[in-house]
Design a protein around this motif. Sequence first.
Motif, short mmCIF file in Angstrom:
data_model
loop_
_atom_site.label_atom_id
_atom_site.label_comp_id
_atom_site.label_asym_id
_atom_site.label_seq_id
_atom_site.Cartn_x
_atom_site.Cartn_y
_atom_site.Cartn_z
N THR A 157 49.03 45.95 25.49
CA THR A 157 49.86 44.75 25.40
C THR A 157 48.96 43.53 25.38
N LEU A 158 49.33 42.54 24.60
CA LEU A 158 48.63 41.26 24.62
C LEU A 158 49.02 40.52 25.90
N VAL A 159 48.05 39.88 26.53
CA VAL A 159 48.25 39.26 27.84
C VAL A 159 48.05 37.75 27.74
N GLU A 160 49.05 36.99 28.16
CA GLU A 160 48.91 35.54 28.21
C GLU A 160 47.92 35.18 29.32
N THR A 161 46.88 34.46 28.95
CA THR A 161 45.78 34.23 29.88
C THR A 161 46.20 33.45 31.13
N ASP A 162 46.76 32.28 30.94
CA ASP A 162 47.01 31.39 32.08
C ASP A 162 47.95 32.00 33.12
N ASN A 163 48.99 32.68 32.67
CA ASN A 163 50.01 33.17 33.59
C ASN A 163 49.80 34.60 34.07
N TYR A 164 49.05 35.40 33.31
CA TYR A 164 49.02 36.83 33.62
C TYR A 164 47.64 37.46 33.72
N PHE A 165 46.59 36.80 33.28
CA PHE A 165 45.29 37.47 33.22
C PHE A 165 44.85 37.98 34.59
N ALA A 201 36.49 33.36 31.52
CA ALA A 201 36.41 31.96 31.92
C ALA A 201 37.36 31.66 33.08
N LEU A 202 38.52 32.30 33.10
CA LEU A 202 39.49 32.06 34.17
C LEU A 202 38.96 32.60 35.50
N TYR A 203 38.27 33.72 35.46
CA TYR A 203 37.64 34.26 36.67
C TYR A 203 36.52 33.34 37.12
N ARG A 204 35.68 32.89 36.20
CA ARG A 204 34.54 32.05 36.56
C ARG A 204 35.00 30.70 37.12
N ALA A 205 36.17 30.27 36.75
CA ALA A 205 36.70 29.00 37.25
C ALA A 205 37.15 29.09 38.71
N LEU A 206 37.14 30.30 39.27
CA LEU A 206 37.55 30.46 40.66
C LEU A 206 36.56 29.83 41.64
N GLY A 207 35.30 29.66 41.23
CA GLY A 207 34.30 29.09 42.13
C GLY A 207 33.04 28.70 41.41
N ASN A 256 31.38 32.28 45.83
CA ASN A 256 32.65 31.55 45.86
C ASN A 256 33.71 32.28 45.04
N ARG A 257 33.31 32.70 43.83
CA ARG A 257 34.26 33.37 42.94
C ARG A 257 34.75 34.68 43.56
N GLN A 258 33.82 35.43 44.12
CA GLN A 258 34.19 36.72 44.72
C GLN A 258 35.14 36.52 45.90
N ALA A 259 34.88 35.51 46.71
CA ALA A 259 35.74 35.24 47.86
C ALA A 259 37.14 34.82 47.43
N CYS A 260 37.19 33.95 46.42
CA CYS A 260 38.49 33.50 45.92
C CYS A 260 39.26 34.65 45.27
N TYR A 261 38.53 35.50 44.57
CA TYR A 261 39.16 36.65 43.93
C TYR A 261 39.69 37.61 45.00
N ARG A 262 38.91 37.87 46.03
CA ARG A 262 39.38 38.74 47.12
C ARG A 262 40.64 38.18 47.76
N ALA A 263 40.70 36.86 47.88
CA ALA A 263 41.85 36.22 48.51
C ALA A 263 43.14 36.48 47.74
N LEU A 264 43.01 36.64 46.42
CA LEU A 264 44.20 36.92 45.61
C LEU A 264 44.87 38.23 46.02
N PHE A 265 44.07 39.16 46.53
CA PHE A 265 44.59 40.48 46.90
C PHE A 265 45.31 40.48 48.25
N GLU A 266 45.27 39.36 48.94
CA GLU A 266 45.96 39.27 50.22
C GLU A 266 47.47 39.16 50.03
N LYS A 267 47.90 38.78 48.82
CA LYS A 267 49.32 38.70 48.52
C LYS A 267 49.71 39.86 47.61
N GLN A 268 50.85 40.46 47.89
CA GLN A 268 51.33 41.55 47.05
C GLN A 268 51.82 41.02 45.71
#
Length: 238
Positions: free
Chosen positions: A106-114, A158-164, A169-181
């Motif tokens: 499936t094609l994935v919309e970057t901003d909302n779903y990547f 680019a969306l991942y790299r923009a996390l920090g 920083n990026r890894q910490a912010c990315y890990r934080a995303l997993f705290e929410k279901q």
Amino acid sequence: MARLPRLNLPNIPQHVVQRGNNRQVTFVENIDYAVYLDKLKQYAHEYDVQVHAYVLMTNHVHLLLTPSTANGVSKLMQSLGRYYVGYFNRAYQRTGTLWEGRYKSTLVETDNYFLLVSRYIELNPVRANMVSHPADYTWSSYQHNAVGKRIELITEHALYRALGVTDQNRQACYRALFEKQIPAKTLADIQSATNKMWVLGSDRFKQQVEALAGRRATPIPRGGDRKSTTYKKQSSNQ
């Protein structure tokens, strides 16, 4: 009913799923996972496809890819599938098919779903009750994106790299995303769009894909009053 051509557009991420035929095992030993990833890296480079996330389960794989050309993902999956089936059959003295028909995508919309799809992919072993946390699973891009173990196969989006501003920083912010279901409806939307090979994104994104691809990006509505203005308008846009 004629099968619609696969939605392939350059520079738009794709969520790809390929399953073992009849849910049969596709990876037995650690070397099998390593061979698959090595060849994924080779063909991704050859066909100029970026790999952002992946998980190799015992009987299927999930990939999050961005091709630079319209047919890049198709070429990658064809070459990878051909090589790996040959390898697997030789290694385990078997013949015949390994994968279940065409891969799903499936094609994935970057901003909302990547980032949602990236999490969805890396959480597969947790949903399957194989591990309690994605960091405990070896064959996943979580090791790179969240833990910081460098995987050369991965190209950071680019969306991942923009996390920090730094890797940490990026890894910490990315890990934080997993705290929410991930909400149940979002899980269902990701699964449905991928399995039925439609588009995952907003209505505006789907309309943009339809304009670029020259084919519909959503299923034809079922039922309804065929004489109504709304139904006729929807049908004319399919």
